[in-house]
Design a protein around this motif. Structure first.
Motif, short mmCIF file in Angstrom:
data_model
loop_
_atom_site.label_atom_id
_atom_site.label_comp_id
_atom_site.label_asym_id
_atom_site.label_seq_id
_atom_site.Cartn_x
_atom_site.Cartn_y
_atom_site.Cartn_z
N TYR A 177 0.84 -1.19 0.00
CA TYR A 177 0.00 0.00 0.00
C TYR A 177 0.88 1.24 0.00
N GLY A 178 0.51 2.21 -0.81
CA GLY A 178 1.31 3.42 -0.95
C GLY A 178 0.80 4.24 -2.12
N THR A 179 1.71 4.71 -2.98
CA THR A 179 1.32 5.54 -4.11
C THR A 179 1.82 4.94 -5.42
N LEU A 180 1.03 5.13 -6.47
CA LEU A 180 1.45 4.82 -7.83
C LEU A 180 1.72 6.13 -8.54
N LEU A 181 2.82 6.18 -9.28
CA LEU A 181 3.21 7.36 -10.03
C LEU A 181 3.12 7.05 -11.52
N CYS A 182 2.52 7.97 -12.26
CA CYS A 182 2.33 7.79 -13.70
C CYS A 182 2.96 8.97 -14.42
N SER A 183 3.80 8.70 -15.41
CA SER A 183 4.48 9.77 -16.14
C SER A 183 4.45 9.47 -17.64
N ALA A 184 4.17 10.49 -18.44
CA ALA A 184 4.08 10.33 -19.89
C ALA A 184 5.23 11.04 -20.58
N THR A 190 9.77 14.44 -21.24
CA THR A 190 9.03 13.66 -20.25
C THR A 190 8.32 14.60 -19.28
N GLN A 191 7.12 14.21 -18.90
CA GLN A 191 6.31 14.99 -17.96
C GLN A 191 7.12 15.35 -16.72
N ALA A 192 7.12 16.63 -16.38
CA ALA A 192 7.98 17.11 -15.29
C ALA A 192 7.52 16.58 -13.93
N VAL A 193 6.22 16.60 -13.67
CA VAL A 193 5.68 16.14 -12.38
C VAL A 193 4.70 15.00 -12.65
N PRO A 194 4.95 13.80 -12.14
CA PRO A 194 4.05 12.68 -12.43
C PRO A 194 2.71 12.82 -11.74
N CYS A 195 1.71 12.13 -12.27
CA CYS A 195 0.42 12.03 -11.61
C CYS A 195 0.53 11.02 -10.46
N VAL A 196 -0.14 11.30 -9.36
CA VAL A 196 -0.01 10.50 -8.15
C VAL A 196 -1.36 9.89 -7.78
#
Length: 306
Positions: A177-184, A190-196
Motif C-alpha cells: 500500500y502506498g502511491t502509484l506514479l504515472c508519467s508520460a 518527459t512529464q515534469a511532475v508525475p500524476c499520483v
C-alpha cells in the motif's frame, strides 16, 4: 495612378517552421502589404481582438512585424494583420499558430477529474486510470510504486492509448500500500511532475458525522451531515425515514450528505436513520428523531446509534 485599399497577407518569419513551434521559443510574424496610396496604419489581431505592444509581457508590435517571446500553449491561436490607407482598411486571412508542449495544462499537470484514491483488499486487483493532456500525444507511459520503504519500483502491467493509460495493481501485503506514479513522454520530453494515485486498504466507510436538522416545515424536513472517510472506495450516503415503526422513504445522496425529505404529515414524529455505503459494506448509523411543524410541534432530538 491606380489606387485601391491595401492588399495584405501574414506569414511566419522566414526561418520558422510552423509545424515545429514549441514552448519557450520566440515567434515572429511578418505582415506583407501592397498599397497605393501609402498606408497610414498597421493593425495586428488575435482571434479578432487587437494586439497591443507589451514588451514586459513578451509581445512586441513593430509596424509590420509582431514578435511573441517565449511562447506557451496559451499563445496558440489565429493571428492576422491589417492595413489602412485613404481608400480603406483590409485584413489578411488568419494564420493558425500551433504550439507543441511537453508539459500538461491542468494543474497539477494531469487530469483533474480522475480518481486519486483507490481502495483495495489484499489480493484484489484494481485498475488505476491515468489521463494526461499533451501536444503531441504521448508516445510512452511509465508507472512506479512508491512508499516509505520502497523507492520507485517500476510497474510492468499497464497499457496505454494516446493520452490515457491504465495500470493493473494487486496489493499482496501491507507493504504494497502506498502511491502509484504515472508519467508520460512525447517527442518533446518527459512529464515534469508525475500524476499520483494513492492505494489504501479498502474497508467499510465511516459513519456520517454531525447530522442535524437544518430546516423544516409542516410537510418536509431538511437534514445535513458531514461525510466520513469513504473507506478508500466511492461511497453513497443513505437515509431511511420511518413512522410508527414502518419505513416510508429511502433516499440516497451520492454527491453530498444533504437530504430534503418531503411528503410528510404536519405535527408527526419521524425516525431518520443515516448511514454510508460502499462496495465493502455499510457504516454504523446515525439516528435522529424529528417532528414536522404543526399544532403539537415538538423539538427534534438526537439519539445515539441503534
Amino acid at each position: 495612378m491606380f489606387t485601391d485599399p491595401p492588399q495584405v497577407s501574414v506569414r511566419l518569419g522566414a526561418n520558422l517552421n510552423g509545424s515545429s513551434i514549441r514552448e519557450g521559443v520566440d515567434v515572429y510574424f511578418e505582415c506583407t502589404i501592397d498599397a497605393n496610396p501609402r498606408i497610414t496604419r498597421v493593425i495586428w489581431n488575435r482571434a479578432g481582438r487587437s494586439i497591443i505592444n507589451d514588451p514586459s509581457g513578451g509581445v512586441i508590435v513593430s509596424n509590420q512585424t509582431l514578435v511573441l517571446q517565449s511562447v506557451s500553449r496559451s499563445s496558440a491561436g489565429y493571428y492576422s494583420c491589417g492595413a489602412a490607407n485613404s481608400q480603406g482598411e483590409t485584413h489578411s486571412s488568419p494564420f493558425l499558430l500551433h504550439v507543441k508542449c511537453k508539459h500538461f495544462v491542468d494543474e497539477p499537470e494531469c487530469g483533474d477529474r480522475q480518481q486519486k484514491v483507490y481502495g483495495a483488499a489484499r489480493l484484489e486487483e484494481v485498475l488505476v486510470e491515468c489521463e494526461v493532456d499533451a501536444n503531441p500525444a504521448p508516445s510512452e507511459f511509465r508507472w512506479w510504486f512508491n512508499n516509505s520503504s520502497v523507492r520507485r519500483r517500476p510497474l510492468e502491467t499497464f497499457n496505454w492509448t494516446k493520452g490515457y493509460s491504465v495500470a493493473a495493481y494487486t496489493p499482496t501485503s501491507e507493504t504494497d500500500y502506498g502511491t502509484l506514479l504515472c508519467s508520460a513522454t512525447n517527442q518533446l520530453g518527459t512529464q515534469a511532475v508525475p500524476c499520483v494515485f494513492h492505494i489504501v486498504p479498502a474497508g467499510k466507510p465511516d459513519t456520517p458525522q454531525n447530522c442535524t436538522v437544518t430546516n423544516r416545515s409542516m410537510s418536509w424536513i431538511q437534514v445535513n451531515c458531514v461525510r466520513g472517510f469513504d473507506g478508500g472506495l466511492p461511497q453513497e450516503i443513505a437515509a431511511e425515514i420511518s413512522h410508527n415503526g414502518r419505513i416510508i422513504l429511502n433516499l440516497t445522496s451520492g454527491a453530498g450528505a444533504l437530504f430534503h425529505i418531503s411528503g410528510l404529515d404536519p405535527g408527526n414524529e419521524y425516525f431518520v436513520t443515516i448511514y454510508s455505503t460502499n462496495a465493502k459494506g455499510k457504516s454504523d448509523p446515525t439516528n435522529l428523531i424529528v417532528t414536522t411543524l404543526g399544532q403539537s410541534q415538538q423539538p427534534h432530538r438526537r439519539i445515539t446509534g441503534m
